[in-house]
Design a protein around this motif. Structure first.
Motif, PDB file in Angstrom:
ATOM      1  N   LEU A  41     -14.166  -8.546  28.608  1.00  0.00           N
ATOM      2  CA  LEU A  41     -14.610  -9.906  28.903  1.00  0.00           C
ATOM      3  C   LEU A  41     -14.257 -10.309  30.340  1.00  0.00           C
ATOM      4  O   LEU A  41     -15.094 -10.870  31.060  1.00  0.00           O
ATOM      5  CB  LEU A  41     -14.004 -10.892  27.905  1.00  0.00           C
ATOM      6  CG  LEU A  41     -14.447 -10.727  26.449  1.00  0.00           C
ATOM      7  CD1 LEU A  41     -13.652 -11.671  25.540  1.00  0.00           C
ATOM      8  CD2 LEU A  41     -15.939 -10.950  26.292  1.00  0.00           C
ATOM      9  N   ALA A  42     -13.031 -10.013  30.750  1.00  0.00           N
ATOM     10  CA  ALA A  42     -12.595 -10.378  32.105  1.00  0.00           C
ATOM     11  C   ALA A  42     -13.426  -9.650  33.161  1.00  0.00           C
ATOM     12  O   ALA A  42     -13.835 -10.250  34.165  1.00  0.00           O
ATOM     13  CB  ALA A  42     -11.104 -10.058  32.278  1.00  0.00           C
ATOM     14  N   GLN A  43     -13.694  -8.372  32.945  1.00  0.00           N
ATOM     15  CA  GLN A  43     -14.484  -7.606  33.920  1.00  0.00           C
ATOM     16  C   GLN A  43     -15.924  -8.096  33.947  1.00  0.00           C
ATOM     17  O   GLN A  43     -16.550  -8.154  35.008  1.00  0.00           O
ATOM     18  CB  GLN A  43     -14.433  -6.109  33.601  1.00  0.00           C
ATOM     19  CG  GLN A  43     -15.002  -5.240  34.707  1.00  0.00           C
ATOM     20  CD  GLN A  43     -14.176  -5.299  35.981  1.00  0.00           C
ATOM     21  OE1 GLN A  43     -12.957  -5.175  35.946  1.00  0.00           O
ATOM     22  NE2 GLN A  43     -14.830  -5.489  37.108  1.00  0.00           N
ATOM     23  N   SER A  44     -16.470  -8.461  32.790  1.00  0.00           N
ATOM     24  CA  SER A  44     -17.826  -9.012  32.734  1.00  0.00           C
ATOM     25  C   SER A  44     -17.932 -10.293  33.541  1.00  0.00           C
ATOM     26  O   SER A  44     -18.890 -10.491  34.302  1.00  0.00           O
ATOM     27  CB  SER A  44     -18.240  -9.278  31.280  1.00  0.00           C
ATOM     28  OG  SER A  44     -18.307  -8.082  30.542  1.00  0.00           O
ATOM     29  N   VAL A  45     -16.942 -11.173  33.386  1.00  0.00           N
ATOM     30  CA  VAL A  45     -16.937 -12.436  34.140  1.00  0.00           C
ATOM     31  C   VAL A  45     -16.814 -12.146  35.634  1.00  0.00           C
ATOM     32  O   VAL A  45     -17.528 -12.724  36.459  1.00  0.00           O
ATOM     33  CB  VAL A  45     -15.810 -13.376  33.641  1.00  0.00           C
ATOM     34  CG1 VAL A  45     -15.620 -14.558  34.570  1.00  0.00           C
ATOM     35  CG2 VAL A  45     -16.111 -13.831  32.215  1.00  0.00           C
ATOM     36  N   LYS A  46     -15.916 -11.232  35.996  1.00  0.00           N
ATOM     37  CA  LYS A  46     -15.719 -10.874  37.408  1.00  0.00           C
ATOM     38  C   LYS A  46     -17.003 -10.322  38.014  1.00  0.00           C
ATOM     39  O   LYS A  46     -17.372 -10.669  39.135  1.00  0.00           O
ATOM     40  CB  LYS A  46     -14.590  -9.854  37.536  1.00  0.00           C
ATOM     41  CG  LYS A  46     -14.324  -9.419  38.960  1.00  0.00           C
ATOM     42  CD  LYS A  46     -13.233  -8.376  39.020  1.00  0.00           C
ATOM     43  CE  LYS A  46     -13.085  -7.888  40.454  1.00  0.00           C
ATOM     44  NZ  LYS A  46     -12.362  -6.647  40.541  1.00  0.00           N
ATOM     45  N   ASP A  47     -17.705  -9.436  37.268  1.00  0.00           N
ATOM     46  CA  ASP A  47     -18.928  -8.797  37.766  1.00  0.00           C
ATOM     47  C   ASP A  47     -20.156  -9.697  37.658  1.00  0.00           C
ATOM     48  O   ASP A  47     -21.198  -9.403  38.233  1.00  0.00           O
ATOM     49  CB  ASP A  47     -19.203  -7.490  37.015  1.00  0.00           C
ATOM     50  CG  ASP A  47     -18.184  -6.403  37.291  1.00  0.00           C
ATOM     51  OD1 ASP A  47     -17.345  -6.575  38.202  1.00  0.00           O
ATOM     52  OD2 ASP A  47     -18.224  -5.373  36.593  1.00  0.00           O
ATOM     53  N   GLY A  48     -20.048 -10.749  36.869  1.00  0.00           N
ATOM     54  CA  GLY A  48     -21.206 -11.610  36.647  1.00  0.00           C
ATOM     55  C   GLY A  48     -22.256 -10.936  35.783  1.00  0.00           C
ATOM     56  O   GLY A  48     -23.449 -11.201  35.882  1.00  0.00           O
ATOM     57  N   GLY A  49     -21.833 -10.041  34.922  1.00  0.00           N
ATOM     58  CA  GLY A  49     -22.731  -9.301  34.029  1.00  0.00           C
ATOM     59  C   GLY A  49     -21.944  -8.222  33.323  1.00  0.00           C
ATOM     60  O   GLY A  49     -20.714  -8.187  33.390  1.00  0.00           O
ATOM     61  N   LEU A  50     -22.657  -7.340  32.664  1.00  0.00           N
ATOM     62  CA  LEU A  50     -21.980  -6.240  31.973  1.00  0.00           C
ATOM     63  C   LEU A  50     -21.307  -5.325  32.992  1.00  0.00           C
ATOM     64  O   LEU A  50     -21.869  -5.057  34.056  1.00  0.00           O
ATOM     65  CB  LEU A  50     -22.979  -5.436  31.149  1.00  0.00           C
ATOM     66  CG  LEU A  50     -23.566  -6.152  29.937  1.00  0.00           C
ATOM     67  CD1 LEU A  50     -24.674  -5.314  29.310  1.00  0.00           C
ATOM     68  CD2 LEU A  50     -22.500  -6.460  28.919  1.00  0.00           C
ATOM     69  N   PRO A  51     -20.109  -4.818  32.674  1.00  0.00           N
ATOM     70  CA  PRO A  51     -19.408  -3.951  33.617  1.00  0.00           C
ATOM     71  C   PRO A  51     -19.878  -2.496  33.562  1.00  0.00           C
ATOM     72  O   PRO A  51     -19.182  -1.585  33.976  1.00  0.00           O
ATOM     73  CB  PRO A  51     -17.940  -4.089  33.186  1.00  0.00           C
ATOM     74  CG  PRO A  51     -18.009  -4.400  31.735  1.00  0.00           C
ATOM     75  CD  PRO A  51     -19.274  -5.202  31.542  1.00  0.00           C
TER      76      PRO A  51
END
Length: 88
Positions: A41-51
């Motif tokens: 979830l944190a990486q998805s938010v950081k990337d602005g999409g799926l990691p």
């Protein structure tokens, strides 16, 4: 004393075997399933999409891609080609 961040619960359904396989994988990495989901979830938010880049490749397409990665074989005659085919 620092105030803790508000927390919430997420409930999901998945196949039992997938959960067991994921738990075994994450255990081997030293994290639990909840931590892995929070990392996702944190990486998805950081990337602005799926990691990761989702793909939908059929087994046939996958076989074609694998074959394309193989080094080509060049032959000089039909007899040489027949010998190669006979030895596959």
């Amino acid at each position: 004393m620092q105030a803790s961040a508000a927390r919430t619960r997420i409930q999901i359904s998945t196949k039992k075997t997938l959960k067991e396989q994921a738990e075994a994988l994450f255990d081997s990495l030293g994290i639990d399933l909840g931590t892995a989901v929070n990392l996702f979830l944190a990486q998805s938010v950081k990337d602005g999409g799926l990691p990761f880049r989702p793909t939908s490749i059929s087994p046939f397409e996958n076989a074609v891609l694998e074959a394309a990665r193989e080094k080509p074989v060049y032959v000089g005659s039909m007899d040489e080609m027949k010998d190669i085919i006979d030895n596959v």
